[in-house]
Design a protein around this motif. Structure first.
Motif, PDB file in Angstrom:
ATOM      1  N   PHE A 293       0.820  -1.203   0.000  1.00  0.00           N
ATOM      2  CA  PHE A 293       0.000   0.000   0.000  1.00  0.00           C
ATOM      3  C   PHE A 293       0.859   1.260   0.000  1.00  0.00           C
ATOM      4  N   THR A 294       0.509   2.191  -0.852  1.00  0.00           N
ATOM      5  CA  THR A 294       1.086   3.526  -0.797  1.00  0.00           C
ATOM      6  C   THR A 294      -0.069   4.497  -0.619  1.00  0.00           C
ATOM      7  N   ASP A 295       0.223   5.704  -0.189  1.00  0.00           N
ATOM      8  CA  ASP A 295      -0.827   6.699   0.008  1.00  0.00           C
ATOM      9  C   ASP A 295      -1.673   6.818  -1.261  1.00  0.00           C
ATOM     10  N   ILE A 296      -2.953   7.030  -1.053  1.00  0.00           N
ATOM     11  CA  ILE A 296      -3.878   7.250  -2.163  1.00  0.00           C
ATOM     12  C   ILE A 296      -4.431   8.667  -2.014  1.00  0.00           C
ATOM     13  N   GLU A 297      -4.363   9.417  -3.092  1.00  0.00           N
ATOM     14  CA  GLU A 297      -4.973  10.745  -3.113  1.00  0.00           C
ATOM     15  C   GLU A 297      -6.118  10.739  -4.099  1.00  0.00           C
ATOM     16  N   THR A 298      -7.240  11.308  -3.669  1.00  0.00           N
ATOM     17  CA  THR A 298      -8.368  11.529  -4.562  1.00  0.00           C
ATOM     18  C   THR A 298      -8.466  13.037  -4.764  1.00  0.00           C
TER      19      THR A 298
ATOM     20  N   VAL B 183      -9.583  -1.978   3.432  1.00  0.00           N
ATOM     21  CA  VAL B 183      -9.901  -3.402   3.449  1.00  0.00           C
ATOM     22  C   VAL B 183      -8.930  -4.153   4.358  1.00  0.00           C
ATOM     23  N   ARG B 184      -9.481  -5.185   4.971  1.00  0.00           N
ATOM     24  CA  ARG B 184      -8.669  -6.133   5.753  1.00  0.00           C
ATOM     25  C   ARG B 184      -9.087  -7.530   5.347  1.00  0.00           C
ATOM     26  N   LEU B 185      -8.160  -8.462   5.490  1.00  0.00           N
ATOM     27  CA  LEU B 185      -8.477  -9.861   5.228  1.00  0.00           C
ATOM     28  C   LEU B 185      -9.378 -10.416   6.317  1.00  0.00           C
TER      29      LEU B 185
ATOM     30  N   ALA C 103     -17.408   8.862   1.867  1.00  0.00           N
ATOM     31  CA  ALA C 103     -17.379   7.397   1.941  1.00  0.00           C
ATOM     32  C   ALA C 103     -17.327   6.801   0.536  1.00  0.00           C
ATOM     33  N   VAL C 104     -18.103   7.349  -0.389  1.00  0.00           N
ATOM     34  CA  VAL C 104     -18.081   6.846  -1.760  1.00  0.00           C
ATOM     35  C   VAL C 104     -16.743   7.165  -2.422  1.00  0.00           C
ATOM     36  N   GLU C 105     -16.263   8.381  -2.264  1.00  0.00           N
ATOM     37  CA  GLU C 105     -14.993   8.772  -2.879  1.00  0.00           C
ATOM     38  C   GLU C 105     -13.839   7.911  -2.367  1.00  0.00           C
ATOM     39  N   ALA C 106     -13.756   7.734  -1.066  1.00  0.00           N
ATOM     40  CA  ALA C 106     -12.691   6.905  -0.486  1.00  0.00           C
ATOM     41  C   ALA C 106     -12.885   5.444  -0.877  1.00  0.00           C
ATOM     42  N   GLY C 107     -14.130   4.974  -0.840  1.00  0.00           N
ATOM     43  CA  GLY C 107     -14.418   3.593  -1.206  1.00  0.00           C
ATOM     44  C   GLY C 107     -14.035   3.288  -2.641  1.00  0.00           C
TER      45      GLY C 107
ATOM     46  N   VAL D 255     -10.280   2.892  -2.791  1.00  0.00           N
ATOM     47  CA  VAL D 255      -9.849   1.625  -2.201  1.00  0.00           C
ATOM     48  C   VAL D 255     -10.180   0.460  -3.132  1.00  0.00           C
ATOM     49  N   LEU D 256     -11.369   0.474  -3.725  1.00  0.00           N
ATOM     50  CA  LEU D 256     -11.746  -0.614  -4.631  1.00  0.00           C
ATOM     51  C   LEU D 256     -10.875  -0.624  -5.884  1.00  0.00           C
TER      52      LEU D 256
END
Length: 179
Positions: free
Chosen positions: A16-21, A94-96, A121-125, A128-129
């Motif tokens: 994982f690396t930082d995610i920017e939206t 997400v977690r296993l 929540a939608v933007e971050a989701g 992540v997806l």
């Protein structure tokens, strides 16, 4: 290049690396985030659909398990901040976990009430997806939502999840979505 794993429990260190939206930064949690996460997860407003909300010790222990998951796998539930902000406004990642004998990625998200109604929540989701599709394409993603939590049901549907099954989960009748 995606990470393709025959064993989803294998170590994903440094995946994982930082995610920017457009508006958000999702980054690995830090010990310094503990109080913010405890505050978010013990706020009665964020637990209005939770039949057994965590107290401070339980929320702190949850955060410890999240840090341990990150240490073992290299991904988990990131802290979410507004891109130009310094305050943790939530978590989404997400977690296993195992569900009906299958290893899945559990999508989890929770935000401060002050961040509600902004589409975070939608933007971050979505971010992540997209990460999951790129890095862990062979592992299904599951979202488990109390059927009483209409806002969260809408988020799961807006993220493109389809209904998988309904059953009791964590003390509440829940709809389990899958992607």
């Amino acid at each position: 290049m995606p990470v393709i794993l025959s064993d989803p429990l294998a170590s994903f260190a440094d995946v994982f690396t930082d995610i920017e939206t457009d508006r958000l930064l999702l980054r690995p949690p830090r010990e310094a985030d503990r109080q913010a996460m405890v505050d978010i997860h013990t706020d009665p407003r964020t637990n209005r659909f939770n039949p057994a909300p965590p107290g401070v010790p339980e929320a702190s222990e949850m955060f410890s398990t999240w840090l341990a998951h990150w240490a073992e796998h290299g991904f988990g539930y990131p802290a979410v901040l507004e891109r130009d902000g310094t305050e943790v406004i939530g978590m989404c990642g997400v977690r296993l976990r195992e569900f009906h004998g299958e290893k899945v990625l559990n999508l989890g998200y929770r935000f401060r009430p002050s961040a509600w109604g902004k589409g975070y929540a939608v933007e971050a989701g979505q971010a992540v997806l997209a990460w999951c599709a790129r890095e862990l394409p062979s592992v299904p993603v599951l979202a488990s939502v109390s059927i009483a939590n209409k806002p969260s049901l809408r988020v799961a549907e807006r993220l493109g999840f389809t209904e998988y099954t309904e059953e009791m989960y964590d003390g509440a009748m829940s709809r389990h979505y899958r992607r």
